[in-house]
Design a protein around this motif. Sequence first.
Motif, PDB file in Angstrom:
ATOM      1  N   LEU A  90    -119.950  -0.518  -7.045  1.00 59.37           N
ATOM      2  CA  LEU A  90    -120.285  -1.081  -6.899  1.00 59.37           C
ATOM      3  C   LEU A  90    -120.468  -2.607  -7.673  1.00 59.37           C
ATOM      4  O   LEU A  90    -120.902  -3.713  -6.932  1.00 59.37           O
ATOM      5  N   VAL A  91    -119.500  -2.478  -9.045  1.00 57.91           N
ATOM      6  CA  VAL A  91    -119.688  -3.971  -9.387  1.00 57.91           C
ATOM      7  C   VAL A  91    -118.725  -4.486  -8.736  1.00 57.91           C
ATOM      8  O   VAL A  91    -117.703  -4.733  -8.050  1.00 57.91           O
ATOM      9  N   ILE A  92    -116.936  -3.245  -8.650  1.00 53.71           N
ATOM     10  CA  ILE A  92    -116.023  -3.703  -8.486  1.00 53.71           C
ATOM     11  C   ILE A  92    -114.940  -2.194  -8.225  1.00 53.71           C
ATOM     12  O   ILE A  92    -114.873  -1.447  -8.643  1.00 53.71           O
ATOM     13  N   ASP A  93    -114.900  -1.486  -6.271  1.00 51.51           N
ATOM     14  CA  ASP A  93    -114.609  -0.157  -6.062  1.00 51.51           C
ATOM     15  C   ASP A  93    -112.833  -0.609  -6.707  1.00 51.51           C
ATOM     16  O   ASP A  93    -112.078  -0.782  -5.692  1.00 51.51           O
ATOM     17  N   CYS A  94    -112.512   0.239  -7.504  1.00 54.70           N
ATOM     18  CA  CYS A  94    -110.674   0.432  -7.905  1.00 54.70           C
ATOM     19  C   CYS A  94    -110.463   1.132  -7.458  1.00 54.70           C
ATOM     20  O   CYS A  94    -108.926   0.615  -7.613  1.00 54.70           O
ATOM     21  N   ARG A 118    -123.208 -12.499  -0.929  1.00 54.54           N
ATOM     22  CA  ARG A 118    -122.534 -13.068  -0.684  1.00 54.54           C
ATOM     23  C   ARG A 118    -121.711 -13.553  -1.962  1.00 54.54           C
ATOM     24  O   ARG A 118    -122.188 -14.517  -2.703  1.00 54.54           O
ATOM     25  N   PRO A 119    -120.908 -12.988  -2.937  1.00 54.54           N
ATOM     26  CA  PRO A 119    -120.264 -13.092  -3.975  1.00 54.54           C
ATOM     27  C   PRO A 119    -119.160 -14.146  -3.784  1.00 54.54           C
ATOM     28  O   PRO A 119    -118.134 -14.468  -2.909  1.00 54.54           O
ATOM     29  N   SER A 120    -119.388 -15.108  -5.072  1.00 56.04           N
ATOM     30  CA  SER A 120    -118.509 -16.551  -4.653  1.00 56.04           C
ATOM     31  C   SER A 120    -116.826 -16.194  -4.598  1.00 56.04           C
ATOM     32  O   SER A 120    -117.038 -15.049  -5.838  1.00 56.04           O
ATOM     33  N   ASN A 121    -116.137 -16.936  -5.468  1.00 56.68           N
ATOM     34  CA  ASN A 121    -114.446 -17.161  -5.581  1.00 56.68           C
ATOM     35  C   ASN A 121    -114.109 -16.168  -6.280  1.00 56.68           C
ATOM     36  O   ASN A 121    -113.495 -15.704  -7.224  1.00 56.68           O
ATOM     37  N   GLU A 122    -115.728 -17.220  -7.464  1.00 54.51           N
ATOM     38  CA  GLU A 122    -114.921 -17.333  -8.901  1.00 54.51           C
ATOM     39  C   GLU A 122    -115.566 -15.998  -8.885  1.00 54.51           C
ATOM     40  O   GLU A 122    -115.134 -15.108 -10.564  1.00 54.51           O
ATOM     41  N   GLU A 123    -116.808 -15.680  -9.075  1.00 54.51           N
ATOM     42  CA  GLU A 123    -117.246 -14.703  -9.064  1.00 54.51           C
ATOM     43  C   GLU A 123    -116.457 -12.865  -9.069  1.00 54.51           C
ATOM     44  O   GLU A 123    -116.150 -12.243  -9.421  1.00 54.51           O
ATOM     45  N   TYR A 124    -115.936 -13.070  -7.836  1.00 51.06           N
ATOM     46  CA  TYR A 124    -114.789 -11.992  -7.074  1.00 51.06           C
ATOM     47  C   TYR A 124    -113.842 -12.479  -8.524  1.00 51.06           C
ATOM     48  O   TYR A 124    -113.640 -10.813  -8.649  1.00 51.06           O
ATOM     49  N   GLY A 125    -113.290 -13.078  -7.995  1.00 53.05           N
ATOM     50  CA  GLY A 125    -112.366 -12.885  -9.951  1.00 53.05           C
ATOM     51  C   GLY A 125    -112.531 -12.484 -10.773  1.00 53.05           C
ATOM     52  O   GLY A 125    -111.551 -11.982 -11.513  1.00 53.05           O
ATOM     53  N   ARG A 126    -113.527 -12.855 -11.450  1.00 56.37           N
ATOM     54  CA  ARG A 126    -113.942 -12.540 -12.886  1.00 56.37           C
ATOM     55  C   ARG A 126    -114.109 -11.362 -12.289  1.00 56.37           C
ATOM     56  O   ARG A 126    -113.950 -10.058 -13.606  1.00 56.37           O
ATOM     57  N   ARG A 127    -114.888 -10.228 -11.241  1.00 53.65           N
ATOM     58  CA  ARG A 127    -114.772  -8.414 -11.900  1.00 53.65           C
ATOM     59  C   ARG A 127    -113.733  -8.074 -11.686  1.00 53.65           C
ATOM     60  O   ARG A 127    -113.448  -7.408 -11.996  1.00 53.65           O
TER      61      ARG A 127
END
Length: 290
Positions: A90-94, A118-127
Amino acid sequence: MMTFSEGDAPGGLLEPGEPPAVERVPGTSGQWLIVCDHASPCVPVRLSHLGLSESELSTHIGHDIGAAAVARRLAKRLSATLILSRYSRLVIDCNRYPSDPKAIPEVSDGIRVPGNCRPSNEEYGRRVDALFRPYHRAIASELDELMRTGGIPVFISVHSCTPSLDGQWRPWEIGFSWSADQRTCAPLISDLAKAGIVVGDNEPYSLDLGVDFTTPEHALRRGLPHIQVEFRQDLVRSQIGAEQWADVLADKILGRAGTPEWQTVQHPTGWQREVLERAPAEFRLDASHA
């Protein structure tokens, strides 16, 4: 080699002292590499359980129940190196391309995931940087080393599935997901069926090129023999059950270990190659493996 960066950075996702993104359990055999994309329900501290309860995270939406225990037993039986993702799908599907909206799902099996709204682009990139990249870099590095010394490892990806979906019972005790390359799955399906196991042939899932990430990018792109397998979760929920079913598969794999087709490289052709070449460039393996 992956084109990925070096993982989490200061100010990134993981707090000091939290487990790293990847667990590597070393083995002594270069004949196999085992991976487990959805091994853990853990969520980084900074994400506050994604707004879910621990009981919700412990269900199938948070991880593949029993898959890690199966993978550990299978690795032990095959003396194989095992690589596991340490954080929840759920955090990021590998096993999804990060450009896929389902890589960070806002809803999973009808359950809203507040921390993914609605995660931001920054949050997406962080994960991606903290969890996805290190996991796939670890897999690629392991394969690079095995193949550098002349090995052709069988790539084994371990998953588990719910006993039913949308009210429909899933009878398959073990299921194999494949595309055009059947050289590993076909004989295993036959052997298990002869032993009285209810086996899924591209059931409950097929190998979905362009959607699934791990097996297509690491195994198909390199032309490696591969096994993507699902175990029904009611059978592997307990440690005893997980080990028993891992042994069932291990026995059949070891019985086929000398198969010549399992020791050759067969690169994808036709539509398979076209789909892989259309994959997002940032997340593709180095072209030298294609």
